[in-house]
Write an enzyme that holds these catalytic residues in place. Structure first.
Site, PDB file in Angstrom:
ATOM      1  N   ASN A   8       1.627 -35.189 -18.554  1.00 48.87           N
ATOM      2  CA  ASN A   8       1.447 -35.153 -17.198  1.00 48.87           C
ATOM      3  C   ASN A   8       2.183 -33.603 -16.555  1.00 48.87           C
ATOM      4  O   ASN A   8       3.249 -33.763 -16.538  1.00 48.87           O
ATOM      5  CB  ASN A   8       2.023 -36.177 -16.290  1.00 48.87           C
ATOM      6  CG  ASN A   8       1.942 -36.026 -14.814  1.00 48.87           C
ATOM      7  OD1 ASN A   8       1.153 -35.282 -14.479  1.00 48.87           O
ATOM      8  ND2 ASN A   8       2.819 -36.872 -14.251  1.00 48.87           N
ATOM      9  N   LYS A  62       1.977 -32.207 -13.812  1.00 47.20           N
ATOM     10  CA  LYS A  62       1.958 -32.358 -12.376  1.00 47.20           C
ATOM     11  C   LYS A  62       1.617 -30.870 -11.728  1.00 47.20           C
ATOM     12  O   LYS A  62       0.528 -30.444 -12.225  1.00 47.20           O
ATOM     13  CB  LYS A  62       3.724 -32.529 -12.241  1.00 47.20           C
ATOM     14  CG  LYS A  62       4.176 -33.905 -12.935  1.00 47.20           C
ATOM     15  CD  LYS A  62       5.370 -34.212 -12.505  1.00 47.20           C
ATOM     16  CE  LYS A  62       5.869 -35.423 -13.272  1.00 47.20           C
ATOM     17  NZ  LYS A  62       7.035 -36.066 -13.170  1.00 47.20           N
ATOM     18  N   HIS A 117       0.908 -42.456  -9.725  1.00 44.43           N
ATOM     19  CA  HIS A 117       2.234 -41.981 -10.022  1.00 44.43           C
ATOM     20  C   HIS A 117       3.398 -42.151  -8.905  1.00 44.43           C
ATOM     21  O   HIS A 117       2.891 -42.128  -7.740  1.00 44.43           O
ATOM     22  CB  HIS A 117       1.994 -40.762 -10.522  1.00 44.43           C
ATOM     23  CG  HIS A 117       3.217 -39.909 -11.140  1.00 44.43           C
ATOM     24  ND1 HIS A 117       4.526 -39.636 -10.292  1.00 44.43           N
ATOM     25  CD2 HIS A 117       3.526 -39.832 -12.591  1.00 44.43           C
ATOM     26  CE1 HIS A 117       5.347 -39.274 -11.402  1.00 44.43           C
ATOM     27  NE2 HIS A 117       4.831 -39.345 -12.429  1.00 44.43           N
ATOM     28  N   GLU A 132       5.380 -40.275  -7.884  1.00 41.33           N
ATOM     29  CA  GLU A 132       5.343 -39.216  -6.957  1.00 41.33           C
ATOM     30  C   GLU A 132       4.524 -39.206  -5.723  1.00 41.33           C
ATOM     31  O   GLU A 132       4.791 -38.900  -4.470  1.00 41.33           O
ATOM     32  CB  GLU A 132       5.195 -37.736  -7.532  1.00 41.33           C
ATOM     33  CG  GLU A 132       6.732 -37.485  -8.436  1.00 41.33           C
ATOM     34  CD  GLU A 132       6.489 -36.680  -9.499  1.00 41.33           C
ATOM     35  OE1 GLU A 132       5.520 -36.122  -9.942  1.00 41.33           O
ATOM     36  OE2 GLU A 132       7.411 -36.922 -10.283  1.00 41.33           O
ATOM     37  N   GLU A 190       6.949 -46.494 -15.836  1.00 42.10           N
ATOM     38  CA  GLU A 190       7.788 -45.533 -15.564  1.00 42.10           C
ATOM     39  C   GLU A 190       8.933 -45.833 -14.564  1.00 42.10           C
ATOM     40  O   GLU A 190       8.892 -45.813 -13.003  1.00 42.10           O
ATOM     41  CB  GLU A 190       6.870 -44.294 -15.034  1.00 42.10           C
ATOM     42  CG  GLU A 190       5.985 -43.782 -15.959  1.00 42.10           C
ATOM     43  CD  GLU A 190       5.567 -42.400 -15.458  1.00 42.10           C
ATOM     44  OE1 GLU A 190       5.636 -41.596 -16.575  1.00 42.10           O
ATOM     45  OE2 GLU A 190       5.364 -42.072 -14.426  1.00 42.10           O
ATOM     46  N   GLY A 250      12.204 -37.240 -14.564  1.00 44.72           N
ATOM     47  CA  GLY A 250      12.560 -36.130 -14.331  1.00 44.72           C
ATOM     48  C   GLY A 250      14.264 -35.943 -14.172  1.00 44.72           C
ATOM     49  O   GLY A 250      14.817 -34.882 -13.854  1.00 44.72           O
ATOM     50  N   SER A 266      11.756 -39.107 -18.525  1.00 43.33           N
ATOM     51  CA  SER A 266      12.533 -38.432 -19.440  1.00 43.33           C
ATOM     52  C   SER A 266      12.423 -38.749 -21.159  1.00 43.33           C
ATOM     53  O   SER A 266      13.524 -38.712 -21.729  1.00 43.33           O
ATOM     54  CB  SER A 266      14.021 -38.619 -19.061  1.00 43.33           C
ATOM     55  OG  SER A 266      14.336 -38.106 -17.978  1.00 43.33           O
TER      56      SER A 266
HETATM   57  P1  PGA Z   1       9.341 -36.616 -17.110  1.00 44.41           P
HETATM   58  O1  PGA Z   1       8.105 -37.304 -16.227  1.00 44.41           O
HETATM   59  O2  PGA Z   1       9.091 -36.989 -18.464  1.00 44.41           O
HETATM   60  O3  PGA Z   1       9.706 -35.158 -16.755  1.00 44.41           O
HETATM   61  O4  PGA Z   1      10.757 -37.798 -16.635  1.00 44.41           O
HETATM   62  C1  PGA Z   1       7.418 -38.376 -16.496  1.00 44.41           C
HETATM   63  C2  PGA Z   1       6.415 -38.624 -15.374  1.00 44.41           C
HETATM   64  O5  PGA Z   1       6.776 -38.456 -14.209  1.00 44.41           O
HETATM   65  O6  PGA Z   1       5.204 -38.958 -15.632  1.00 44.41           O
END
Ligand code: PGA
Length: 249
Positions: free
Chosen positions: A9, A11, A94, A96, A166, A172, A212
């Site tokens: 992803n 983003k 997601h 976010e 997640e 992140g 992560s």
């Molecule tokens: P990350 O993000 O691997 O940077 O923690 C995962 C995601 O948001 O799908």
């Protein structure tokens, strides 16, 4: 045996030329990859990415979509628009999007249904916040999110959905759920699907872990019984990191 699916992803990162370069660099390394590999670039990069990924093992997904196929929804992208250019997957719900754009469980459910109707394979994100986890509500939250996300589907379509567990506190932040914790949460999601649609279907549903995931923790995560791959954010932005995660399968 369920296949392993590794999705990147990106983003809001990478210009079209960077997306093209990434795919050109990654594709030759995937000749003997065991995992299914998906990249989810920003909308603007999709068409370039699809053209570059043609005749490679890389599949392309979008990061979001609307549930309607047309209409007065300024700034939105429709399911049919994605499938018309051969996008195969779409990330839905997601954290976010839930957090910054107020996407609700009900909106997620409409999007999952619309995605399948447009022949897109949804990757549906579920996960608890740190507060919910500390209050002992994690299982309730993720099973309810899963139940609502699938609620508008015919039973025969359930196994077409990929779920990405997640935990929001792990996205992140560099904090990963321990492999056991992640596996247990994923088992709770699978049990919920079994309760609703039967264990035969539940055993077929791909459930990824996300939050992560890095080259140095991927192998241990993928060795767990119920973790069927990963949705990778930060570590999907560099070919060197992403290929290590794919090789960990
Ligand atoms: P990350 O993000 O691997 O940077 O923690 C995962 C995601 O948001 O799908």
């Amino acid at each position: 045996m369920r296949r392993k699916v590794i999705a990147g992803n990106w983003k809001m990162n990478k210009l079209p030329n960077e997306a093209i370069k990434f795919i050109e660099d990654l594709a030759p390394m995937l000749e003997d990859a065991d995992a299914e590999v998906i990249l989810c670039p920003p909308y603007i990069d999709l068409f370039y990415s699809l053209l570059t990924a043609q005749d490679t093992k890389i599949k392309i997904g979008a990061q979001n979509m609307h549930w309607e196929n047309s209409g007065a929804y300024t700034g939105e992208v429709a399911p049919d628009m994605l499938s018309s250019i051969n996008v195969e997957y779409v990330i839905i719900g997601h954290s976010e999007r839930r957090q910054y754009y107020n996407e609700t469980d009900e909106a997620v459910a409409k999007k999952v249904k619309a995605a399948l109707e447009a022949n897109l394979k949804p990757i549906v994100c579920v996960g608890e916040t740190l507060e919910q986890r500390e209050a002992g509500e994690a299982t309730d939250v993720i099973t309810k999110q899963t139940e609502t996300a699938l609620s508008l589907l015919e039973k025969s379509n359930i196994e077409k959905v990929i779920i990405a567990y997640e935990p929001i506190w792990a996205i992140g932040t560099g904090k990963t759920a321990t492999p056991d914790d992640a596996n247990n949460s994923i088992k709770c999601i699978r049990n919920k699907i079994a309760e609703l649609y039967g264990s035969e279907i539940a055993e077929k549903v791909i459930i990824q872990y996300g939050g992560s995931v890095k080259p140095d923790n991927a192998k241990e995560l993928f060795s767990m019984s119920d973790i069927d791959g990963a949705l990778v954010g930060g570590a999907s932005l560099k070919v060197e990191d992403f290929i290590e995660i794919i090789k960990a399968v």
